[in-house]
Scaffold this motif. Structure first.
Motif, PDB file in Angstrom:
ATOM      1  N   ALA A  64       0.839  -1.205   0.000  1.00 24.67           N
ATOM      2  CA  ALA A  64       0.000   0.000   0.000  1.00 24.67           C
ATOM      3  C   ALA A  64       0.873   1.254   0.000  1.00 24.67           C
ATOM      4  N   LEU A  65       1.949   1.223   0.790  1.00 20.87           N
ATOM      5  CA  LEU A  65       2.843   2.384   0.819  1.00 20.87           C
ATOM      6  C   LEU A  65       3.515   2.597  -0.530  1.00 20.87           C
ATOM      7  N   ARG A  66       3.958   1.499  -1.171  1.00 22.44           N
ATOM      8  CA  ARG A  66       4.584   1.621  -2.494  1.00 22.44           C
ATOM      9  C   ARG A  66       3.603   2.181  -3.499  1.00 22.44           C
ATOM     10  N   ARG A  67       2.353   1.686  -3.439  1.00 19.31           N
ATOM     11  CA  ARG A  67       1.323   2.164  -4.368  1.00 19.31           C
ATOM     12  C   ARG A  67       1.089   3.660  -4.186  1.00 19.31           C
ATOM     13  N   GLU A  68       1.033   4.074  -2.921  1.00 18.24           N
ATOM     14  CA  GLU A  68       0.809   5.485  -2.623  1.00 18.24           C
ATOM     15  C   GLU A  68       1.963   6.349  -3.150  1.00 18.24           C
ATOM     16  N   ARG A  69       3.205   5.878  -2.921  1.00 21.49           N
ATOM     17  CA  ARG A  69       4.369   6.625  -3.423  1.00 21.49           C
ATOM     18  C   ARG A  69       4.369   6.694  -4.939  1.00 21.49           C
ATOM     19  N   ARG A  70       3.993   5.568  -5.587  1.00 23.00           N
ATOM     20  CA  ARG A  70       3.953   5.538  -7.042  1.00 23.00           C
ATOM     21  C   ARG A  70       2.946   6.546  -7.576  1.00 23.00           C
ATOM     22  N   ARG A  71       1.759   6.607  -6.936  1.00 23.40           N
ATOM     23  CA  ARG A  71       0.733   7.585  -7.355  1.00 23.40           C
ATOM     24  C   ARG A  71       1.250   9.010  -7.223  1.00 23.40           C
ATOM     25  N   ALA A  72       1.914   9.296  -6.108  1.00 25.71           N
ATOM     26  CA  ALA A  72       2.437  10.645  -5.886  1.00 25.71           C
ATOM     27  C   ALA A  72       3.481  10.991  -6.943  1.00 25.71           C
ATOM     28  N   ARG A  73       4.352  10.012  -7.284  1.00 25.71           N
ATOM     29  CA  ARG A  73       5.367  10.280  -8.317  1.00 25.71           C
ATOM     30  C   ARG A  73       4.719  10.537  -9.673  1.00 25.71           C
ATOM     31  N   ARG A  74       3.700   9.723 -10.014  1.00 18.23           N
ATOM     32  CA  ARG A  74       3.013   9.931 -11.296  1.00 18.23           C
ATOM     33  C   ARG A  74       2.365  11.308 -11.368  1.00 18.23           C
ATOM     34  N   LYS A  75       1.716  11.689 -10.263  1.00 25.21           N
ATOM     35  CA  LYS A  75       1.051  12.986 -10.225  1.00 25.21           C
ATOM     36  C   LYS A  75       2.071  14.113 -10.394  1.00 25.21           C
ATOM     37  N   GLU A  76       3.226  13.982  -9.722  1.00 25.20           N
ATOM     38  CA  GLU A  76       4.277  14.996  -9.831  1.00 25.20           C
ATOM     39  C   GLU A  76       4.825  15.069 -11.258  1.00 25.20           C
ATOM     40  N   ARG A  77       5.017  13.897 -11.882  1.00 28.55           N
ATOM     41  CA  ARG A  77       5.532  13.892 -13.267  1.00 28.55           C
ATOM     42  C   ARG A  77       4.544  14.529 -14.230  1.00 28.55           C
ATOM     43  N   SER A  78       3.253  14.244 -14.059  1.00 26.28           N
ATOM     44  CA  SER A  78       2.271  14.843 -14.970  1.00 26.28           C
ATOM     45  C   SER A  78       2.181  16.348 -14.748  1.00 26.28           C
ATOM     46  N   ALA A  79       2.345  16.774 -13.486  1.00 27.42           N
ATOM     47  CA  ALA A  79       2.340  18.219 -13.221  1.00 27.42           C
ATOM     48  C   ALA A  79       3.556  18.885 -13.864  1.00 27.42           C
ATOM     49  N   GLN A  80       4.712  18.224 -13.828  1.00 27.47           N
ATOM     50  CA  GLN A  80       5.898  18.782 -14.471  1.00 27.47           C
ATOM     51  C   GLN A  80       5.711  18.860 -15.978  1.00 27.47           C
ATOM     52  N   ARG A  81       5.115  17.820 -16.565  1.00 26.52           N
ATOM     53  CA  ARG A  81       4.868  17.845 -18.012  1.00 26.52           C
ATOM     54  C   ARG A  81       3.934  18.995 -18.383  1.00 26.52           C
ATOM     55  N   ALA A  82       2.907  19.204 -17.552  1.00 20.31           N
ATOM     56  CA  ALA A  82       1.957  20.290 -17.828  1.00 20.31           C
ATOM     57  C   ALA A  82       2.657  21.641 -17.737  1.00 20.31           C
ATOM     58  N   ARG A  83       3.518  21.815 -16.737  1.00 24.39           N
ATOM     59  CA  ARG A  83       4.260  23.085 -16.614  1.00 24.39           C
ATOM     60  C   ARG A  83       5.177  23.299 -17.812  1.00 24.39           C
TER      61      ARG A  83
END
Length: 98
Positions: A64-83
């Motif tokens: 569950a912790l790995r899944r949560e970290r993975r989601r946070a990383r994906r969200k951060e990467r998509s935010a960087q792509r949008a910027r």
């Protein structure tokens, strides 16, 4: 080993042998050394676990912790792509339809 020495010391004492005293001394020393060795291994493992952050948690919690970290990383990467996309378009902050 120390139990065997203690038994030999007991038997030497009962038989009145001169080996009784040296065997008692060697059993005491062996017991102290064995205890020291066990404590050394235990303390070393504790220190290693503290320094390296080993957490013994159930695998479902770890997943569950790995899944949560993975989601946070994906969200951060998509935010960087949008910027980055906004910067490439000029970044005026205006919508294209206005």
């Amino acid at each position: 080993m120390t139990l065997i020495q203690a038994m030999v010391a007991l038997l030497c004492t009962l038989a009145g042998s001169w080996l009784a005293f040296p065997m008692v001394i060697s059993s005491v020393v062996s017991t102290i050394l064995a205890t020291w060795g066990v404590l050394d291994v235990w303390v070393t493992r504790q220190v290693w676990n503290q320094r390296n952050g080993v957490v013994s948690s159930p695998s479902s919690t770890a997943r569950a912790l790995r899944r949560e970290r993975r989601r946070a990383r994906r969200k951060e990467r998509s935010a960087q792509r949008a910027r980055a996309r906004i910067r490439r378009r000029g970044g005026t902050g205006q919508l294209s339809h206005s």
